[in-house]
Design an enzyme around this catalytic site. Structure first.
Site, PDB file in Angstrom:
ATOM      1  N   ASP A 121     -17.752  21.105  -5.532  1.00  0.00           N
ATOM      2  CA  ASP A 121     -17.068  21.623  -6.713  1.00  0.00           C
ATOM      3  C   ASP A 121     -17.598  23.057  -6.931  1.00  0.00           C
ATOM      4  O   ASP A 121     -18.613  23.434  -6.336  1.00  0.00           O
ATOM      5  CB  ASP A 121     -17.446  20.685  -7.872  1.00  0.00           C
ATOM      6  CG  ASP A 121     -17.127  21.255  -9.220  1.00  0.00           C
ATOM      7  OD1 ASP A 121     -15.962  21.595  -9.440  1.00  0.00           O
ATOM      8  OD2 ASP A 121     -18.047  21.364 -10.055  1.00  0.00           O
ATOM      9  N   ASP A 123     -17.527  25.352 -10.399  1.00  0.00           N
ATOM     10  CA  ASP A 123     -18.198  25.652 -11.673  1.00  0.00           C
ATOM     11  C   ASP A 123     -19.210  24.573 -12.032  1.00  0.00           C
ATOM     12  O   ASP A 123     -18.882  23.388 -12.047  1.00  0.00           O
ATOM     13  CB  ASP A 123     -17.169  25.770 -12.804  1.00  0.00           C
ATOM     14  CG  ASP A 123     -16.330  27.020 -12.661  1.00  0.00           C
ATOM     15  OD1 ASP A 123     -16.816  28.087 -13.031  1.00  0.00           O
ATOM     16  OD2 ASP A 123     -15.201  26.924 -12.145  1.00  0.00           O
ATOM     17  N   ASP A 296     -20.040  18.322 -10.826  1.00  0.00           N
ATOM     18  CA  ASP A 296     -20.720  18.141 -12.120  1.00  0.00           C
ATOM     19  C   ASP A 296     -19.808  17.626 -13.226  1.00  0.00           C
ATOM     20  O   ASP A 296     -20.265  17.399 -14.342  1.00  0.00           O
ATOM     21  CB  ASP A 296     -21.293  19.479 -12.594  1.00  0.00           C
ATOM     22  CG  ASP A 296     -20.196  20.425 -13.056  1.00  0.00           C
ATOM     23  OD1 ASP A 296     -19.176  20.531 -12.334  1.00  0.00           O
ATOM     24  OD2 ASP A 296     -20.336  21.021 -14.138  1.00  0.00           O
TER      25      ASP A 296
HETATM   26  O1  LIG Z   1     -13.595  22.029 -10.805  1.00  0.00           O
HETATM   27  P1  LIG Z   1     -14.414  23.206 -11.221  1.00  0.00           P
HETATM   28  O2  LIG Z   1     -14.589  24.225 -10.145  1.00  0.00           O
HETATM   29  O3  LIG Z   1     -15.730  22.783 -11.833  1.00  0.00           O
HETATM   30  O4  LIG Z   1     -13.524  23.891 -12.396  1.00  0.00           O
HETATM   31  C1  LIG Z   1     -13.430  23.269 -13.711  1.00  0.00           C
HETATM   32  C2  LIG Z   1     -13.247  24.342 -14.754  1.00  0.00           C
HETATM   33  O5  LIG Z   1     -14.284  25.300 -14.468  1.00  0.00           O
HETATM   34  C3  LIG Z   1     -14.269  26.516 -15.227  1.00  0.00           C
HETATM   35  O6  LIG Z   1     -14.663  26.231 -16.573  1.00  0.00           O
HETATM   36  C4  LIG Z   1     -16.025  25.798 -16.668  1.00  0.00           C
HETATM   37  O7  LIG Z   1     -16.894  26.878 -16.235  1.00  0.00           O
HETATM   38  C5  LIG Z   1     -16.816  28.089 -17.051  1.00  0.00           C
HETATM   39  C6  LIG Z   1     -17.719  29.142 -16.405  1.00  0.00           C
HETATM   40  O8  LIG Z   1     -19.038  28.672 -16.231  1.00  0.00           O
HETATM   41  C7  LIG Z   1     -17.229  27.732 -18.511  1.00  0.00           C
HETATM   42  O9  LIG Z   1     -17.148  28.906 -19.336  1.00  0.00           O
HETATM   43  C8  LIG Z   1     -16.294  26.626 -19.049  1.00  0.00           C
HETATM   44  O10 LIG Z   1     -16.751  26.230 -20.350  1.00  0.00           O
HETATM   45  C9  LIG Z   1     -16.354  25.402 -18.108  1.00  0.00           C
HETATM   46  O11 LIG Z   1     -15.421  24.411 -18.528  1.00  0.00           O
HETATM   47  C10 LIG Z   1     -12.905  27.173 -15.166  1.00  0.00           C
HETATM   48  O12 LIG Z   1     -12.902  28.345 -15.973  1.00  0.00           O
HETATM   49  C11 LIG Z   1     -11.802  26.200 -15.586  1.00  0.00           C
HETATM   50  O13 LIG Z   1     -10.536  26.831 -15.449  1.00  0.00           O
HETATM   51  C12 LIG Z   1     -11.864  25.008 -14.639  1.00  0.00           C
HETATM   52  O14 LIG Z   1     -10.858  24.075 -15.003  1.00  0.00           O
END
Ligand SMILES: O=P(O)(O)OC[C@H]1O[C@H](O[C@H]2O[C@H](CO)[C@@H](O)[C@H](O)[C@H]2O)[C@H](O)[C@@H](O)[C@@H]1O
Length: 352
Positions: A121, A123, A296
């Site tokens: 993954d 983020d 995560d």
């Molecule tokens: O599947 P992933 O790669 O984990 O993406 C899921 C979401 O990730 C991002 O949001 C998350 O990370 C951001 C930066 O650290 C944080 O600000 C936010 O609160 C988290 O939810 C991304 O911006 C989303 O569009 C994705 O859906």
């Protein structure tokens, strides 16, 4: 198949689907509509578009609150982790979901003579969670670790972001990429892309008055971020998102890490994306392939579940707090993910 020499960057969903889907069973290519808008895993907080009622807004609000657990800090990323060992709840949880670092010998022992495939993954796994989604950059040391892993193992990133966006962060051509929770490797997505554009416009309009709320178009999915919104306004965010979705019967909303993720009501998730990639990459032999999936978030649970059901490979949950999970192992944070990836490379180098 020598994956390290192939040309894995997925640049066009239709082209890649045609390229990858050749020979796949037709059921893998079908989208089916899920009644009620709930995910197949039951882990997500799905919200039926048909019932935009107070109770659902409150349900979503509860999920929003529980997605912001007390945060521990991370030494390797410039933060302080000193009190970690003292948390009895975390230690108790670790007994059920042990550290993948501490269990490394067992993991690789089970992989002897088999092929490991790595799914990551983005983020919260390869980059630490930050307030501004556009600043969720990957550190150079993490990039080097992922590059090394991809030299030895077929490696894919499976992200909620669009493929292009996650590629801009990762910048490694030697990986496979699945964006929009895996939807961004599928064909027949033109309608979903169009819906995402339209709903993004509406969501931007409605949340524009809420300080800190932002909207991110991830091509087939749209994220409404509330990390920087005052908690008193979360209910309003939930209500507005639900109201917008009334006009989009083919979309549903799930809750991630302080983000509401608007996505098509289709039977497709990160778990299906992993199955699709394993099959497409010729890695579907569950006797001889050990997929390792590190993530995560709730959406990663679909992938952990698939690995459990296939009885092959390991889900590894990245979490600093105890969580209900389908993963076998855990890592605390991206710095431990990096350490685990480096361990894998070192082990592989010494085992050949
Ligand atoms: O599947 P992933 O790669 O984990 O993406 C899921 C979401 O990730 C991002 O949001 C998350 O990370 C951001 C930066 O650290 C944080 O600000 C936010 O609160 C988290 O939810 C991304 O911006 C989303 O569009 C994705 O859906």
């Amino acid at each position: 198949m020598d994956l390290s020499n192939s040309s894995p960057v997925i640049t066009d969903p239709v082209a890649i689907s045609q390229q990858l889907l050749g020979g796949l069973p037709s059921n893998l290519m079908q989208f089916s509509v899920m009644p009620g808008g709930y995910s197949s895993s039951g882990m997500n907080v799905g919200v039926s578009r048909l019932k935009i009622e107070e109770v659902l807004v409150n349900g979503l609000l509860d999920a929003m609150k529980s997605s912001s657990p007390r945060r521990r800090l991370n030494v390797a990323f410039g933060e302080d982790n000193s009190s970690e060992e003292e948390d009895p709840a975390y230690s108790a949880w670790m007994a059920k979901c042990p550290s993948a670092l501490a269990s490394f010998k067992q993991i690789v022992a089970s992989a002897q003579g088999k092929k490991i495939a790595v799914f990551l993954d983005y983020d919260g796994t390869l980059s630490p969670i930050v307030d501004d989604p556009d600043k969720a950059v990957m550190s150079p040391v993490m990039r080097a670790a992922v590059r090394n892993v991809a030299k030895y193992f077929p490696t894919a990133i499976v992200s909620g972001r669009s493929r292009n966006k996650v590629f801009e962060f990762v910048k490694l051509k030697e990986l496979y990429y699945a964006g929009s929770h895996g939807m961004d490797i599928m064909a027949s997505s033109a309608n979903h892309e169009h819906s995402a554009e339209k709903v993004t416009k509406s969501l931007l309009q409605v949340v524009s008055g809420i300080e800190g709320a932002t909207v991110e178009n991830n091509k087939f999915c749209v994220s409404v971020h509330y990390r920087n919104v005052a908690e008193k306004d979360w209910k309003l965010v939930a209500r507005l998102v639900n109201e917008v979705l009334e006009a989009f019967p083919r979309l549903k909303v799930t809750n991630g890490r302080m983000v509401l993720e608007v996505r098509p009501v289709i039977d497709w998730d990160k778990g299906k994306a992993v199955e699709f990639l394993l099959q497409s990459l010729g890695l579907n032999d569950s006797e001889n392939v050990i997929p390792i999936y590190i993530g995560d978030d709730r959406t990663d649970e679909d992938a952990f579940k698939v690995l459990r059901q296939r009885n092959c490979g390991y889900g590894i949950l990245v979490s600093q707090v105890p969580k209900e999970t389908e993963a076998f192992y855990s890592l605390r944070d991206p710095s431990e993910v990096m350490e685990f990836l480096n361990f894998l490379v070192r082990w592989k180098k010494h085992s050949v």
